[in-house]
Design an enzyme around this catalytic site. Structure first.
Site, short mmCIF file in Angstrom:
data_model
loop_
_atom_site.label_atom_id
_atom_site.label_comp_id
_atom_site.label_asym_id
_atom_site.label_seq_id
_atom_site.Cartn_x
_atom_site.Cartn_y
_atom_site.Cartn_z
N CYS A 154 -18.11 -26.19 47.73
CA CYS A 154 -19.01 -26.37 46.59
C CYS A 154 -18.70 -25.46 45.41
CB CYS A 154 -20.45 -26.14 47.02
SG CYS A 154 -21.02 -27.36 48.20
N1 LIG Z 1 -20.55 -28.62 52.81
C1 LIG Z 1 -21.50 -28.09 52.07
O1 LIG Z 1 -21.91 -26.96 52.28
C2 LIG Z 1 -22.15 -28.87 50.94
C3 LIG Z 1 -23.38 -28.41 50.42
C4 LIG Z 1 -24.00 -29.11 49.42
C5 LIG Z 1 -23.38 -30.25 48.91
N2 LIG Z 1 -22.17 -30.68 49.40
C6 LIG Z 1 -21.60 -31.88 48.82
O2 LIG Z 1 -21.79 -32.96 49.75
C7 LIG Z 1 -20.68 -33.87 49.68
C8 LIG Z 1 -20.09 -34.02 51.07
O3 LIG Z 1 -19.59 -32.77 51.49
P1 LIG Z 1 -19.28 -32.45 53.01
O4 LIG Z 1 -19.09 -30.98 53.08
O5 LIG Z 1 -20.24 -33.12 53.90
O6 LIG Z 1 -17.85 -33.19 53.17
P2 LIG Z 1 -17.11 -33.54 54.54
O7 LIG Z 1 -15.68 -33.67 54.20
O8 LIG Z 1 -17.53 -32.58 55.61
O9 LIG Z 1 -17.72 -34.94 54.94
C9 LIG Z 1 -17.48 -36.10 54.26
C10 LIG Z 1 -17.28 -37.22 55.27
O10 LIG Z 1 -17.15 -38.43 54.57
C11 LIG Z 1 -16.14 -39.22 55.20
N3 LIG Z 1 -15.70 -40.19 54.21
C12 LIG Z 1 -14.85 -40.02 53.18
N4 LIG Z 1 -14.79 -41.14 52.45
C13 LIG Z 1 -15.61 -42.02 53.03
C14 LIG Z 1 -16.00 -43.33 52.73
N5 LIG Z 1 -15.53 -43.98 51.67
N6 LIG Z 1 -16.87 -43.95 53.56
C15 LIG Z 1 -17.36 -43.31 54.64
N7 LIG Z 1 -17.05 -42.06 54.97
C16 LIG Z 1 -16.19 -41.42 54.17
C17 LIG Z 1 -15.12 -38.21 55.65
O11 LIG Z 1 -14.31 -38.72 56.69
C18 LIG Z 1 -16.01 -37.06 56.10
O12 LIG Z 1 -16.36 -37.16 57.46
C19 LIG Z 1 -19.72 -33.28 48.65
O13 LIG Z 1 -19.97 -33.86 47.41
C20 LIG Z 1 -20.10 -31.82 48.61
O14 LIG Z 1 -19.78 -31.24 47.37
C21 LIG Z 1 -21.56 -30.02 50.43
#
Ligand SMILES: NC(=O)c1ccc[n+]([C@@H]2O[C@H](COP(=O)([O-])OP(=O)(O)OC[C@H]3O[C@@H](n4cnc5c(N)ncnc54)[C@H](O)[C@@H]3O)[C@@H](O)[C@H]2O)c1
Length: 439
Positions: free
Chosen positions: A275
């Site tokens: 993030c």
């Molecule tokens: N990790 C954190 O601490 C956090 C905190 C707040 C916000 N976010 C935001 O949340 C969002 C997700 O982050 P995350 O950490 O969960 O990412 P992540 O990579 O852990 O998870 C994303 C998942 O989506 C899947 N994916 C990708 N494209 C896809 C699609 N088209 N259809 C279905 N699945 C798909 C991936 O395989 C993966 O499992 C980002 O925008 C991030 O900035 C993350």
């Protein structure tokens, strides 16, 4: 079509909800809703993850094994699929896909775009869609809405509803989880807002409704930019303090006694995670469309980018004091996760420092109980070394890059020849002269 039908399904908890992307954000959210009696169908491109969920095999630290087993095997409220045609079974869909930067530090919107296309091609009329991925303000209205309308032939506000509700999960935080972290919700239009409030209200304790998606989008970026700027500031002050023989940690403790107007941020080897190092550049990108330069974000990013190089110099300086060169030295990194007590090394500053030292000819080892192995961007595979007295005493330098609470700092220092502490890990330990170098 009015929103009455979906509101009725929400009120009697028969609203079948899709969660797209079952990663650090999506899986805890899916489990939270399922725990509250909502039937969740997870959509995941990575078939191994979908299979793991269906077998109740947990891969996210913030989800308990017991909760996952309960919602998958007992109540059967959660299942996962890679078959996106099943979106038509859902009344609501929540998108939690990645929003990285490309190699030119520009937003990579391809994940959101492909999710919108998957939804548009498969959804039934009357579907509610919420985006949780962090992105720049205007995304929901100006990026998602046109794609979904074009691909589905349906009309926003009439045939489907849109909302942005940023995820605020803080991985590893034992007090605040998905259900008790206040949630910002900004929907497009009053009907969408009514649905959003009712749906999220099934699983989240405190909602803060705002007037539009773009307010919610900007709120999330403000939160992360605030952290980027303040951590970069304290990192820069730490570097200066080091040169001036001032202990920045003692300074912070002193400043914290002020009961108002000061919030402590702590220095370290750089900013990591999915993030804070990335999201503010989403804002920088959209600001350019308005011919507006965000100089504060730019400077904070530049300070952060230089941190790994400065840390390499610090390690080189310490080795030099022990009459050793970087080339040929064995350097053991303690912790490669980007923050303590979690298993996430994405954008971790430790990896950047390791890479730079490797290029200078150092032999790199690491120990991180949370991360058994990883492969860097150049395809080099690293395996976690077992932490033994011999490993510690053989290393020319031991570097604390992550302050995991399980590290027995005193014992590590006792066995090591030389320690570089980039996390204030050795704060309560008496330091032998010339053995420990601090940030
Ligand atoms: N990790 C954190 O601490 C956090 C905190 C707040 C916000 N976010 C935001 O949340 C969002 C997700 O982050 P995350 O950490 O969960 O990412 P992540 O990579 O852990 O998870 C994303 C998942 O989506 C899947 N994916 C990708 N494209 C896809 C699609 N088209 N259809 C279905 N699945 C798909 C991936 O395989 C993966 O499992 C980002 O925008 C991030 O900035 C993350």
């Amino acid at each position: 079509m009015s929103n009455t039908e979906i509101l009725k399904k929400i009120s009697n908890k028969t609203v079948k909800t899709g969660v797209i992307g079952l990663g650090y954000v999506g899986l805890p959210l899916a489990v939270t809703f399922a725990n509250n009696g909502v039937e969740i169908l997870g959509f995941e491109k990575n078939k191994d993850k979908a299979k793991a969920v269906n077998e109740a095999q947990n891969y996210i630290g913030d989800v308990t094994d017991a909760d996952l087993t309960n919602v998958v095997k007992e109540t059967k409220k959660l299942s996962a699929t890679a078959d996106f045609t099943r979106i038509k079974e859902c009344d609501a869909v929540i998108i939690c896909v990645p929003t990285p930067l490309d190699k030119f530090k520009k937003p990579d919107m391809s994940y959101i775009e492909s999710s919108c296309i998957d939804i548009a091609k498969n959804m039934k009329p009357g579907t509610f869609i919420s985006l949780e991925s962090t992105t720049y303000p205007t995304t929901t209205e100006d990026f998602m809405k046109p794609i979904i309308e074009k691909e589905s032939g349906l009309k926003e506000g009439k045939d489907f509803w849109l909302c942005f509700s940023p995820e605020r999960v803080d991985p590893g935080n034992i007090n605040y989880k998905t259900d008790n972290t206040p949630k910002i919700v900004g929907a497009l239009g009053t009907e969408a807002a009514e649905i959003a409030e009712a749906l999220y209200g099934l699983a989240i304790k405190h909602l803060h409704m705002v007037s539009s998606p773009r307010i919610a989008e900007m709120t999330k970026i403000l939160e992360n930019t605030y952290r980027l700027v303040n951590i970069s500031l304290i990192n820069e002050l730490a570097l200066l303090s080091g040169k001036m023989n001032i202990d920045i940690w003692e300074v912070i403790e002193a400043a914290k006694t002020k009961p108002y107007g000061f919030q402590a941020f702590y220095p370290g080897p750089g900013i990591g995670g999915h993030c804070i190092p990335l999201d503010p550049f989403y804002l920088e990108h959209i600001a350019k469309n308005f011919n507006f330069e965000l100089s504060m974000i730019h400077t904070a990013g530049a300070i952060n980018d230089r941190m790994s190089h400065r840390m390499m110099n610090k390690i080189s300086f310490a080795l030099n004091r022990h009459k050793k060169s970087m080339g040929g030295s064995t350097i053991l990194f303690m912790g490669i996760a980007y923050k303590p007590d979690i298993a996430d090394a994405r954008e971790s500053p430790a990896l950047l420092i390791m890479d730079q030292l490797k290029k200078k000819g150092a032999n790199i080892l690491y120990h991180d109980p949370y991360i058994p192995e990883f492969t860097d961007d150049h395809g080099n595979k690293y395996i976690c070394s077992e932490l033994t007295d011999k490993l510690l005493s053989d290393a020319d330098c031991v570097v604390f890059t992550t302050n995991h609470s399980c590290f027995k700092v005193e014992q590590i220092i006792e066995k090591a020849k030389l320690v570089v502490d980039l996390r204030n890990a050795v704060k309560s330990v008496k330091i032998e002269d010339g053995k420990v170098f601090k940030l």
